[in-house]
Design an enzyme around this catalytic site. Structure first.
Site, PDB file in Angstrom:
ATOM      1  N   ASP A 136      42.849  -0.135 -10.951  1.00  0.00           N
ATOM      2  CA  ASP A 136      42.485   1.160 -11.546  1.00  0.00           C
ATOM      3  C   ASP A 136      43.722   1.870 -12.068  1.00  0.00           C
ATOM      4  OD1 ASP A 136      39.916   0.682 -10.895  1.00  0.00           O
ATOM      5  OD2 ASP A 136      39.640   2.356  -9.509  1.00  0.00           O
ATOM      6  N   ASP A 154      35.561   2.622  -4.505  1.00  0.00           N
ATOM      7  CA  ASP A 154      35.596   2.532  -5.959  1.00  0.00           C
ATOM      8  C   ASP A 154      34.169   2.647  -6.479  1.00  0.00           C
ATOM      9  OD1 ASP A 154      36.665   2.005  -8.541  1.00  0.00           O
ATOM     10  OD2 ASP A 154      35.921  -0.034  -8.374  1.00  0.00           O
ATOM     11  N   THR A 162      35.209   6.406 -12.371  1.00  0.00           N
ATOM     12  CA  THR A 162      33.861   5.815 -12.282  1.00  0.00           C
ATOM     13  C   THR A 162      32.958   6.633 -11.365  1.00  0.00           C
ATOM     14  OG1 THR A 162      34.780   4.356 -10.598  1.00  0.00           O
ATOM     15  CG2 THR A 162      34.563   3.457 -12.794  1.00  0.00           C
ATOM     16  N   THR A 163      33.531   7.200 -10.295  1.00  0.00           N
ATOM     17  CA  THR A 163      32.736   8.040  -9.394  1.00  0.00           C
ATOM     18  C   THR A 163      32.445   9.380 -10.066  1.00  0.00           C
ATOM     19  OG1 THR A 163      33.937   7.025  -7.565  1.00  0.00           O
ATOM     20  CG2 THR A 163      32.610   8.950  -7.043  1.00  0.00           C
TER      21      THR A 163
END
Length: 512
Positions: free
Chosen positions: A374, A47, A80-81
């Protein structure tokens, strides 16, 4: 030429982007995070937000990327990545232009034009099936499966996608995920995880001597001290000349506590949940009255419990007529694995649900929790903003093509910056293919040809390493997530490009 400080800013940001780049996509790798503190805690995750929150960094530009990753996590929960890697690619392309004597402000101006063109193309790719409940539910399942396919839950993504969609649809359009409680229990396998749709689980035990099962429950939820063995007058000194006088003080304390218990029982409740401790004396009095007592319903648990039961949280007990008691059909102890939990069935707030995650060890369960969180965030946002877009790098290629076309109408140096923006967008599917061990150059060239032929729903199918129609395979993303990724990464790149100097500030003066 790049100044030394601009170079340092961009290098720092690129280092962070390259750190998480390998965890992008369905075949991304995980990272082990090892704490440098005395415990040396270890966690395994892919994550992006969790990795970046844990990294020890003193480069200011790198901190900007970490901040946008946190904002992405808070805003939509996923991507997020992607947001960090895309911002890194924008900076990488911008650094090449600045090396060729282009001014950073010109690059920023070009990037802004490109961003507008990209978002316009993203709008055209969005599909909204919210008018048909069956089609929309299938969209939600597909989004959940796509989100989970890059996580530890990818092997059981059908099972967990169903759990996540059921829980989110129960919220009836609310984005308050506090109503979905996630309980982690080590033991069993990930497939043993389940959703308890009409019950609420509390990770506590019923007090000793109280009834273990209660029907037609009237629940008083309280936040009040129930410990009698301490004299509660702080900072006072009492001089006594005999032990009998101490006994009198203790007796007064006991009488005060029993009076409080009687006031609680006057509310007509048959279940008493307290956020603080309940000591032996009040516990015994409640057991004698046939009232089920539950102590230490932890902070979040108490707030959530009051929400689920439709109750007030009470701290004083002088106005029983004004207090709203919570109601449910049945309260009982249930076993999950080796542990006992309390289950509240038939709660009036039908939006609440509990998810139990099982797993072989602590690391697996924690990562499953992060992955499921998520998915829940993305789904709750999609229920509000119902558009979806094809996944697998299809939208990045579509946006890149739109930016290329827009750049041909711009006269001046900005068009070079727009072309660089398009190259950065095309780098995203390349990273996805690289992480899966396929020939990224060939796949992206094939994908580009498909998009120029007008097949804008084609993307990378990483299970087979081919270019396929994403709608046919049910690989789709939430429109809001992708839009937020493009917006946040563009703004972060622009912010870092505008910097030409890092000024060391004097420490804040302490007042004498």
């Amino acid at each position: 030429m790049l100044t030394a400080l601009t170079q340092a800013s961009i290098v720092g940001a690129l280092a962070v982007a390259d750190l998480v780049k390998s965890s992008l996509g369905p075949k991304g790798m995980d990272k082990i995070l090892q704490s440098t503190s005395r415990g040396g805690n270890v966690s395994v995750t892919n994550d992006g937000a969790t990795i970046l929150k844990s990294v020890l960094i003193d480069n200011p530009a790198a901190k900007v990327l970490i901040d946008i990753s946190k904002v992405q996590d808070d805003e939509v929960g996923d991507g997020t990545t992607s947001v960090c890697v895309l911002a890194g690619e924008f900076l990488r392309q911008a650094a090449e232009l600045i090396e060729k004597k282009m001014h950073p402000q010109t690059v920023v101006a070009g990037y802004r034009l490109a961003r507008d063109a990209a978002l316009k193309a993203l709008d055209t790719a969005a599909v909204d099936n919210s008018k048909s409940p069956e089609a929309f539910r299938q969209d939600l399942i597909n989004i959940a499966k796509t989100t989970l396919s890059s996580k530890v839950l990818s092997q059981d993504k059908e099972h967990f996608a169903e759990i996540a969609v059921q829980a989110v649809l129960k919220l009836k359009g609310s984005t308050n995920l506090d109503q979905i409680q996630i309980i982690k229990r080590i033991g069993g396998t990930l497939t043993d995880s389940y959703l308890d749709p009409d019950g609420f689980l509390l990770d506590k035990k019923i007090s000793v001597g109280c009834p273990k099962r209660m029907t037609n429950c009237k629940v008083l939820v309280a936040n009040t001290p129930m410990d009698t063995d301490k004299v509660k007058i702080y900072g006072s000194k009492v001089k006594v000349d005999s032990v009998a006088k101490v006994a009198e003080i203790e007796a007064a304390e006991k009488a005060k506590m029993l009076d409080k218990v009687d006031r609680i029982l006057a509310h007509g409740c048959n279940v008493f949940c307290n956020r603080q401790l309940i000591y032996n004396l009040p516990e015994q009095r409640m057991a004698d009255a046939g009232v089920m007592a539950i102590e230490h319903t932890d902070f979040d648990g108490t707030e959530r419990l009051a929400l689920v039961l439709g109750a007030d949280i009470v701290s004083t007990f002088d106005t029983p007529d004004q207090v709203k008691l919570g109601r449910c059909d049945l309260i009982e102890e249930v076993m999950i694995g080796e542990d006992k939990l309390i289950r509240f069935s038939g709660c009036p707030n039908s939006q609440a649900s509990s998810i139990v995650i099982r797993g072989a060890n602590e690391h697996v369960v924690d990562e499953a929790h992060r992955s499921l969180h998520d998915a829940l965030c993305v789904l709750s946002q999609t229920v509000k903003n119902t558009c979806i877009i094809p996944g697998g790098g299809a939208t990045e290629m579509l946006m890149a093509q739109a930016v290329d076309e827009a750049s041909q109408e711009i006269g001046g140096k900005q068009s070079l910056a727009m072309e660089a923006y398009a190259r950065a967008l095309r780098a995203m599917p390349m990273h996805i293919a690289d992480n899966a061990g396929y020939d990224s150059a060939e796949l992206v060239a094939e994908l580009r040809a498909k998009h120029f032929a007008g097949k804008h729903s084609f993307g990378l199918q990483m299970d087979t390493g081919t270019v396929e129609d994403m709608w046919a395979h049910g690989i789709c993303d939430a429109y809001k997530v992708k839009k937020q990724v493009v917006l946040s990464s563009s703004e972060a790149a622009e912010m870092i490009l505008r910097v030409d100097d890092i000024v060391q500030c004097a420490p804040r003066q302490r007042q004498q």
